[in-house]
Write a protein that holds these residues in place. Structure first.
Motif, PDB file in Angstrom:
ATOM      1  N   VAL A   6       0.829  -1.205   0.000  1.00  0.00           N
ATOM      2  CA  VAL A   6       0.000   0.000   0.000  1.00  0.00           C
ATOM      3  C   VAL A   6       0.864   1.256   0.000  1.00  0.00           C
ATOM      4  O   VAL A   6       2.056   1.215   0.297  1.00  0.00           O
ATOM      5  CB  VAL A   6      -0.945   0.031   1.228  1.00  0.00           C
ATOM      6  N   ILE A   7       0.197   2.367  -0.319  1.00  0.00           N
ATOM      7  CA  ILE A   7       0.807   3.686  -0.204  1.00  0.00           C
ATOM      8  C   ILE A   7       0.134   4.393   0.970  1.00  0.00           C
ATOM      9  O   ILE A   7      -0.809   3.866   1.564  1.00  0.00           O
ATOM     10  CB  ILE A   7       0.656   4.483  -1.520  1.00  0.00           C
ATOM     11  N   SER A   8       0.590   5.591   1.301  1.00  0.00           N
ATOM     12  CA  SER A   8       0.067   6.274   2.486  1.00  0.00           C
ATOM     13  C   SER A   8      -1.288   6.946   2.261  1.00  0.00           C
ATOM     14  O   SER A   8      -1.964   7.286   3.216  1.00  0.00           O
ATOM     15  CB  SER A   8       1.070   7.302   2.993  1.00  0.00           C
ATOM     16  N   TYR A  17      -5.762   2.183   3.363  1.00  0.00           N
ATOM     17  CA  TYR A  17      -4.655   2.598   2.499  1.00  0.00           C
ATOM     18  C   TYR A  17      -4.882   2.115   1.065  1.00  0.00           C
ATOM     19  O   TYR A  17      -5.342   0.994   0.859  1.00  0.00           O
ATOM     20  CB  TYR A  17      -3.325   2.051   3.012  1.00  0.00           C
ATOM     21  N   GLN A  18      -4.527   2.962   0.100  1.00  0.00           N
ATOM     22  CA  GLN A  18      -4.659   2.582  -1.303  1.00  0.00           C
ATOM     23  C   GLN A  18      -3.568   1.582  -1.676  1.00  0.00           C
ATOM     24  O   GLN A  18      -2.456   1.631  -1.156  1.00  0.00           O
ATOM     25  CB  GLN A  18      -4.536   3.803  -2.208  1.00  0.00           C
ATOM     26  N   GLY A  88      10.876   7.739  -4.749  1.00  0.00           N
ATOM     27  CA  GLY A  88      10.450   8.395  -3.518  1.00  0.00           C
ATOM     28  C   GLY A  88       9.031   8.116  -3.089  1.00  0.00           C
ATOM     29  O   GLY A  88       8.470   8.861  -2.285  1.00  0.00           O
ATOM     30  N   ARG A  89       8.440   7.046  -3.602  1.00  0.00           N
ATOM     31  CA  ARG A  89       7.076   6.686  -3.212  1.00  0.00           C
ATOM     32  C   ARG A  89       7.160   5.633  -2.111  1.00  0.00           C
ATOM     33  O   ARG A  89       7.535   4.496  -2.373  1.00  0.00           O
ATOM     34  CB  ARG A  89       6.268   6.129  -4.379  1.00  0.00           C
ATOM     35  N   PRO A  90       6.853   5.995  -0.866  1.00  0.00           N
ATOM     36  CA  PRO A  90       6.939   5.018   0.228  1.00  0.00           C
ATOM     37  C   PRO A  90       5.873   3.929   0.089  1.00  0.00           C
ATOM     38  O   PRO A  90       4.730   4.201  -0.241  1.00  0.00           O
ATOM     39  CB  PRO A  90       6.714   5.848   1.490  1.00  0.00           C
ATOM     40  N   ILE A  91       6.292   2.708   0.333  1.00  0.00           N
ATOM     41  CA  ILE A  91       5.431   1.534   0.220  1.00  0.00           C
ATOM     42  C   ILE A  91       5.452   0.797   1.553  1.00  0.00           C
ATOM     43  O   ILE A  91       6.497   0.673   2.184  1.00  0.00           O
ATOM     44  CB  ILE A  91       5.935   0.587  -0.891  1.00  0.00           C
ATOM     45  N   PRO A 114     -13.616  -4.850   4.402  1.00  0.00           N
ATOM     46  CA  PRO A 114     -12.945  -4.878   5.714  1.00  0.00           C
ATOM     47  C   PRO A 114     -13.939  -4.881   6.876  1.00  0.00           C
ATOM     48  O   PRO A 114     -14.986  -4.236   6.815  1.00  0.00           O
ATOM     49  CB  PRO A 114     -12.132  -3.585   5.731  1.00  0.00           C
ATOM     50  N   HIS A 115     -13.592  -5.633   7.905  1.00  0.00           N
ATOM     51  CA  HIS A 115     -14.349  -5.575   9.160  1.00  0.00           C
ATOM     52  C   HIS A 115     -14.063  -4.219   9.801  1.00  0.00           C
ATOM     53  O   HIS A 115     -12.922  -3.747   9.789  1.00  0.00           O
ATOM     54  CB  HIS A 115     -13.914  -6.693  10.112  1.00  0.00           C
ATOM     55  N   ARG A 116     -15.041  -3.614  10.367  1.00  0.00           N
ATOM     56  CA  ARG A 116     -14.847  -2.287  10.991  1.00  0.00           C
ATOM     57  C   ARG A 116     -13.900  -2.343  12.171  1.00  0.00           C
ATOM     58  O   ARG A 116     -13.139  -1.423  12.409  1.00  0.00           O
ATOM     59  CB  ARG A 116     -16.185  -1.721  11.444  1.00  0.00           C
ATOM     60  N   HIS A 117     -13.936  -3.396  12.925  1.00  0.00           N
ATOM     61  CA  HIS A 117     -13.166  -3.469  14.165  1.00  0.00           C
ATOM     62  C   HIS A 117     -11.781  -4.108  13.994  1.00  0.00           C
ATOM     63  O   HIS A 117     -11.002  -4.123  14.929  1.00  0.00           O
ATOM     64  CB  HIS A 117     -13.958  -4.242  15.226  1.00  0.00           C
ATOM     65  N   VAL A 118     -11.473  -4.622  12.824  1.00  0.00           N
ATOM     66  CA  VAL A 118     -10.182  -5.282  12.604  1.00  0.00           C
ATOM     67  C   VAL A 118      -9.322  -4.410  11.698  1.00  0.00           C
ATOM     68  O   VAL A 118      -9.741  -4.009  10.628  1.00  0.00           O
ATOM     69  CB  VAL A 118     -10.375  -6.679  11.969  1.00  0.00           C
ATOM     70  N   ARG A 119      -8.116  -4.121  12.140  1.00  0.00           N
ATOM     71  CA  ARG A 119      -7.144  -3.365  11.337  1.00  0.00           C
ATOM     72  C   ARG A 119      -5.988  -4.304  10.987  1.00  0.00           C
ATOM     73  O   ARG A 119      -5.447  -4.968  11.860  1.00  0.00           O
ATOM     74  CB  ARG A 119      -6.598  -2.165  12.116  1.00  0.00           C
ATOM     75  N   CYS A 120      -5.646  -4.338   9.743  1.00  0.00           N
ATOM     76  CA  CYS A 120      -4.524  -5.185   9.305  1.00  0.00           C
ATOM     77  C   CYS A 120      -3.327  -4.313   8.999  1.00  0.00           C
ATOM     78  O   CYS A 120      -3.449  -3.213   8.558  1.00  0.00           O
ATOM     79  CB  CYS A 120      -4.921  -5.967   8.065  1.00  0.00           C
TER      80      CYS A 120
END
Length: 120
Positions: A6-8, A17-18, A88-91, A114-120
């Motif tokens: 992903v990017i920021s 994240y995209q 210079g594109r952070p990944i 995505p589940h609302r309560h789960v962050r990956c």
């Protein structure tokens, strides 16, 4: 473990994240790079265009993840990341055992809400 790069920047619908493909296409279309660099970005993008299905019927909120056994896809997406980092594109690499409710699945990838309560 599912995997994605992903990017920021955040996606306007999912607020996650995209993915790296957004950044790769943006860089390839920019005036910031030379033609030979553009070719090095388009080469893996063309491979993915031939080998990955991009279903249009999944929700705009769905996030695409590579399956754990999609080794060739993972290898090639890292090649793309190297090109982006060189400009210079952070990944960031994300891993997740349960990225959400799966809306689409094939041999290489899943698309999950995505589940609302789960962050990956």
């Amino acid at each position: 473990m599912y995997f994605r790069l992903v990017i920021s920047a955040r996606h306007p619908d999912s607020h996650r994240y995209q993915g790296i493909f957004v950044a790769a296409y943006a860089l390839a279309r920019s005036d910031d790079i030379e033609e030979y660099e553009r070719d090095r970005i388009y080469e893996p993008l063309e491979w993915f265009g031939e080998h990955l299905i991009a279903p249009i019927w999944v929700s705009d909120r769905a996030i695409f993840w590579f399956r754990p056994d999609a080794r060739e896809c993972v290898r090639r997406v890292w090649d793309l990341a190297v090109e982006l980092k060189g400009h210079g594109r952070p990944i960031r690499a994300l891993h997740c055992p349960n990225p959400g409710r799966i809306e689409y699945e094939d041999e290489h990838q899943i698309a999950a809400i995505p589940h609302r309560h789960v962050r990956c």
